[in-house]
Design a protein around this motif. Structure first.
Motif, PDB file in Angstrom:
ATOM      1  N   ILE A 169       0.862  -1.187   0.000  1.00  0.00           N
ATOM      2  CA  ILE A 169       0.000   0.000   0.000  1.00  0.00           C
ATOM      3  C   ILE A 169       0.897   1.235   0.000  1.00  0.00           C
ATOM      4  O   ILE A 169       1.694   1.418   0.919  1.00  0.00           O
ATOM      5  CB  ILE A 169      -0.929   0.014   1.229  1.00  0.00           C
ATOM      6  CG1 ILE A 169      -1.783  -1.248   1.260  1.00  0.00           C
ATOM      7  CG2 ILE A 169      -1.812   1.255   1.210  1.00  0.00           C
ATOM      8  CD1 ILE A 169      -2.680  -1.346   2.470  1.00  0.00           C
ATOM      9  N   PRO A 170       0.796   2.089  -1.007  1.00  0.00           N
ATOM     10  CA  PRO A 170       1.687   3.257  -1.083  1.00  0.00           C
ATOM     11  C   PRO A 170       1.444   4.263   0.023  1.00  0.00           C
ATOM     12  O   PRO A 170       0.358   4.323   0.611  1.00  0.00           O
ATOM     13  CB  PRO A 170       1.369   3.852  -2.460  1.00  0.00           C
ATOM     14  CG  PRO A 170       0.043   3.310  -2.836  1.00  0.00           C
ATOM     15  CD  PRO A 170      -0.102   1.985  -2.170  1.00  0.00           C
ATOM     16  N   ASP A 171       2.471   5.066   0.289  1.00  0.00           N
ATOM     17  CA  ASP A 171       2.419   6.034   1.389  1.00  0.00           C
ATOM     18  C   ASP A 171       1.355   7.111   1.192  1.00  0.00           C
ATOM     19  O   ASP A 171       0.908   7.718   2.160  1.00  0.00           O
ATOM     20  CB  ASP A 171       3.793   6.703   1.551  1.00  0.00           C
ATOM     21  CG  ASP A 171       4.840   5.742   2.080  1.00  0.00           C
ATOM     22  OD1 ASP A 171       4.451   4.727   2.690  1.00  0.00           O
ATOM     23  OD2 ASP A 171       6.043   5.996   1.875  1.00  0.00           O
ATOM     24  N   GLY A 172       0.955   7.332  -0.059  1.00  0.00           N
ATOM     25  CA  GLY A 172      -0.024   8.390  -0.325  1.00  0.00           C
ATOM     26  C   GLY A 172      -1.456   8.012   0.001  1.00  0.00           C
ATOM     27  O   GLY A 172      -2.343   8.873   0.018  1.00  0.00           O
ATOM     28  N   VAL A 173      -1.714   6.737   0.296  1.00  0.00           N
ATOM     29  CA  VAL A 173      -3.079   6.302   0.599  1.00  0.00           C
ATOM     30  C   VAL A 173      -3.518   6.846   1.958  1.00  0.00           C
ATOM     31  O   VAL A 173      -2.806   6.712   2.956  1.00  0.00           O
ATOM     32  CB  VAL A 173      -3.171   4.753   0.587  1.00  0.00           C
ATOM     33  CG1 VAL A 173      -4.511   4.289   1.165  1.00  0.00           C
ATOM     34  CG2 VAL A 173      -2.993   4.231  -0.827  1.00  0.00           C
ATOM     35  N   THR A 188      -0.509 -12.681   4.672  1.00  0.00           N
ATOM     36  CA  THR A 188       0.158 -12.891   5.962  1.00  0.00           C
ATOM     37  C   THR A 188       0.601 -11.589   6.616  1.00  0.00           C
ATOM     38  O   THR A 188       0.756 -11.526   7.829  1.00  0.00           O
ATOM     39  CB  THR A 188       1.376 -13.810   5.804  1.00  0.00           C
ATOM     40  OG1 THR A 188       2.277 -13.228   4.845  1.00  0.00           O
ATOM     41  CG2 THR A 188       0.954 -15.187   5.317  1.00  0.00           C
ATOM     42  N   GLU A 189       0.847 -10.560   5.819  1.00  0.00           N
ATOM     43  CA  GLU A 189       1.266  -9.282   6.393  1.00  0.00           C
ATOM     44  C   GLU A 189       0.816  -8.134   5.500  1.00  0.00           C
ATOM     45  O   GLU A 189       0.636  -8.292   4.296  1.00  0.00           O
ATOM     46  CB  GLU A 189       2.785  -9.237   6.578  1.00  0.00           C
ATOM     47  CG  GLU A 189       3.583  -9.384   5.301  1.00  0.00           C
ATOM     48  CD  GLU A 189       5.079  -9.336   5.550  1.00  0.00           C
ATOM     49  OE1 GLU A 189       5.473  -8.833   6.607  1.00  0.00           O
ATOM     50  OE2 GLU A 189       5.840  -9.773   4.678  1.00  0.00           O
ATOM     51  N   ILE A 190       0.633  -7.004   6.117  1.00  0.00           N
ATOM     52  CA  ILE A 190       0.274  -5.810   5.372  1.00  0.00           C
ATOM     53  C   ILE A 190       0.713  -4.600   6.180  1.00  0.00           C
ATOM     54  O   ILE A 190       0.591  -4.580   7.410  1.00  0.00           O
ATOM     55  CB  ILE A 190      -1.238  -5.769   5.075  1.00  0.00           C
ATOM     56  CG1 ILE A 190      -1.538  -4.688   4.034  1.00  0.00           C
ATOM     57  CG2 ILE A 190      -2.063  -5.566   6.337  1.00  0.00           C
ATOM     58  CD1 ILE A 190      -2.907  -4.857   3.398  1.00  0.00           C
ATOM     59  N   ASN A 191       1.261  -3.636   5.484  1.00  0.00           N
ATOM     60  CA  ASN A 191       1.722  -2.407   6.134  1.00  0.00           C
ATOM     61  C   ASN A 191       0.733  -1.284   5.855  1.00  0.00           C
ATOM     62  O   ASN A 191       0.500  -0.932   4.698  1.00  0.00           O
ATOM     63  CB  ASN A 191       3.111  -2.016   5.622  1.00  0.00           C
ATOM     64  CG  ASN A 191       3.610  -0.736   6.255  1.00  0.00           C
ATOM     65  OD1 ASN A 191       3.568  -0.584   7.467  1.00  0.00           O
ATOM     66  ND2 ASN A 191       4.048   0.206   5.433  1.00  0.00           N
ATOM     67  N   ILE A 192       0.145  -0.761   6.910  1.00  0.00           N
ATOM     68  CA  ILE A 192      -0.778   0.365   6.755  1.00  0.00           C
ATOM     69  C   ILE A 192       0.032   1.654   6.878  1.00  0.00           C
ATOM     70  O   ILE A 192       0.615   1.914   7.943  1.00  0.00           O
ATOM     71  CB  ILE A 192      -1.895   0.322   7.811  1.00  0.00           C
ATOM     72  CG1 ILE A 192      -2.669  -1.004   7.710  1.00  0.00           C
ATOM     73  CG2 ILE A 192      -2.853   1.494   7.632  1.00  0.00           C
ATOM     74  CD1 ILE A 192      -3.725  -1.192   8.771  1.00  0.00           C
ATOM     75  N   PRO A 193       0.106   2.459   5.822  1.00  0.00           N
ATOM     76  CA  PRO A 193       0.938   3.675   5.855  1.00  0.00           C
ATOM     77  C   PRO A 193       0.518   4.654   6.947  1.00  0.00           C
ATOM     78  O   PRO A 193      -0.652   4.685   7.358  1.00  0.00           O
ATOM     79  CB  PRO A 193       0.722   4.284   4.462  1.00  0.00           C
ATOM     80  CG  PRO A 193       0.256   3.158   3.610  1.00  0.00           C
ATOM     81  CD  PRO A 193      -0.539   2.271   4.509  1.00  0.00           C
TER      82      PRO A 193
END
Length: 507
Positions: A169-173, A188-193
């Protein structure tokens, strides 16, 4: 004249009906032109979007590998492809891969929904908008890269992409919509900006392989069922900006052992952490004022929890089924113990009911089998059916009520209604205020107790005065006969110099 008008009116109706019949039987095409088996709509004199042929279900004719050209020549005019339109490839279950040209900036709603054989797709860097349900149910898609220009992930965009293992997920979201990643069971993993401010309802629900999550500080609310049934989730960190955790937010996260909550939280919704059966610790911030019904119900591994003083109500079923809970402090501001609040807390050995409480609801302490002593405050006027049902470990009940309310006893037909059903009335001691033994002995429910004692409920009486003479304490014992030198919390039996004895409750 009336005959002419009637004829005209009937003729008009017949004409309208004929027109509708004709329109219903004419094939209306949803595209402006076709080139090399791909359908397009013109969006301007020199731009076009990819669309479907005939009805939107006709898009299912697309199959195999598709390459969309960057430009098309139409009647000597160069047309640039700039968008994938709504429903363009909807239900193309035989589509395996697609190449999208760099000039595309928009992917419409439902564009690739139910492309169940699609394994890979390259979204160009120029794309800034991805519509709702664009890739929903792309069951074979294993990875996807979202361009940096995208600022919002809409509703259901990647819902039920069962094979999706990773996504960036890009930082601009700044916004993640409702159901955005729901049912991504292989993720298994996801980074929420850090820039994300909104996470929608059920956004990550049923992501059964997701192991940890970090909610950024700018998010102010975790929606309803956002992480519902994320059964592999072990660790959660919630940022300081979050003020509300919605209903069922972490419901059935059965592997969750710990959660860190920021200090901005004020509200925990209904069943927010219900059935987090591995949860061992949680710290509720001091600013929390509201905890919903069943919020921690079924947290069977939770040994203790601190409720902030600002919480004025602990609603029904909040800690129901917390079978490892040994102690809990109810804030003094509470005025009611609601139905089922502590039912099934089979390890609870002690609990303090605030002095201001006026009612104890149905099944409030049902099944608290380890509870040995309970003190009922003076202001209580109502005790619901089965409030202390099957609290078979109770040895002592201290009732400060001056005028006791009638209680349901329970009959052979309705045993489960009895307030104290399951307690041994022969061995459990009922302590009541001075001069109240008679009224308790005559009141339904209380009269079942064999041992009713009058007790002075004032704290720690050391000296008494009888007829102007000082009478001093000479011995002090616990209720089980152990000699003690100083007052000990609970019932103390005091022997005085005049030979009298008195039971007092020491807080």
């Amino acid at each position: 004249m009336k005959t002419i008008k009637k004829f005209w009116r009937n003729a008009s109706c017949r004409g309208i009906m004929l027109l509708l019949f004709v329109l219903m039987n004419v094939q209306v095409f949803a595209y402006d032109f076709e080139s090399d088996g791909i359908y397009y709509n013109l969006t301007s004199n020199n731009t076009a979007e990819v669309t479907y042929g005939g009805t939107y279900l006709a898009s299912a004719l697309y199959s195999g590998e598709i390459t969309i050209p960057n430009e098309i020549t139409l009647q000597n005019t160069l047309i640039t492809v700039t968008a994938i339109g709504d429903y363009a490839f909807y239900f193309c279950s035989s589509l395996t891969s697609i190449n999208i040209p760099d000039g595309v900036t928009e992917i419409g709603d439902w564009a690739f929904r139910s492309c169940t054989s699609l394994t890979e797709i390259n979204i160009p860097d120029n794309v800034i908008t991805i519509g709702d349900r664009a890739f929903e149910q792309c069951e074979s898609l294993t990875e996807i890269n979202i361009p940096d220009g995208v600022t919002a992930i809409g509703n259901w965009v990647f819902g039920n992409c069962y094979s999706l293992t990773s996504i960036n997920i890009p930082d601009g979201v700044t916004e993640i919509g409702d159901h955005a990643f729901r049912g991504c069971t292989s993720l298994t993993e996801i980074n929420i900006p850090d820039g994300v401010t909104s996470i929608g309802d059920l956004a990550f629900a049923e992501c059964t392989s997701l192991k940890e999550i970090n909610v950024p500080d700018r998010v102010t609310e975790i929606g309803r069922s956002t992480f519902n049934r994320c059964s592999s989730l072990t660790s959660v960190t919630i940022g300081n900006g979050v003020t509300s955790i919605g209903d069922l937010a972490f419901y059935y996260c059965t592997s969750l052992t710990s959660i860190t909550i920021g200090n901005g939280l004020t509200e925990i919704g209904e069943s927010a952490f219900a059935y987090c059966s591995s949860l061992l610790s949680i710290t509720i911030p001091e600013g929390v004022t509201s905890i919903g019904e069943g919020a921690f119900g079924g947290c069977s591994s939770l040994p203790s929890i601190n409720i902030p003083e600002g919480v004025t109500e602990i609603l029904g079923g909040t800690f129901s089924g917390c079978s490892s809970l040994t102690s809990i402090k109810i804030p003094e501001s509470n005025r009611s113990i609601y139905s089922g609040t502590f039912s099934g807390c089979s390890s609870l050995t002690e609990i303090h009911i605030p002095e201001g409480v006026t009612s104890i609801g149905e099944s409030a302490f049902d099944g608290c089998t380890s509870l040995t002593s309970i003190t009922i405050p003076e202001k209580v006027t109502e005790i619901g059916d089965a409030a202390f049902y099957n609290c078979r470990g109770l040895k002592e009940i201290n009732s400060k009520i001056i005028t006791p309310p009638e209680l349901t006893v329970g009959t052979s037909a309705r045993l489960h209604n009895g307030v104290f059903w399951g307690i041994d009335y022969n061995t459990c001691v009922l302590n009541v205020p001075i001069d109240c033994k008679e009224i308790y002995s005559q009141t339904t429910g209380w009269s079942e107790f064999y041992n009713i004692n009058e007790v002075d409920f004032s704290s720690g009486i050391e000296n008494v005065n009888v007829d102007g003479n000082d009478v001093k304490e000479v011995e002090r014992y616990t209720l089980d006969g152990k000699n003690i030198q100083t007052p000990k919390s609970g019932i103390n039996v005091i022997m005085y110099s005049d030979g009298s004895t008195r039971k007092v409750i020491v807080k």
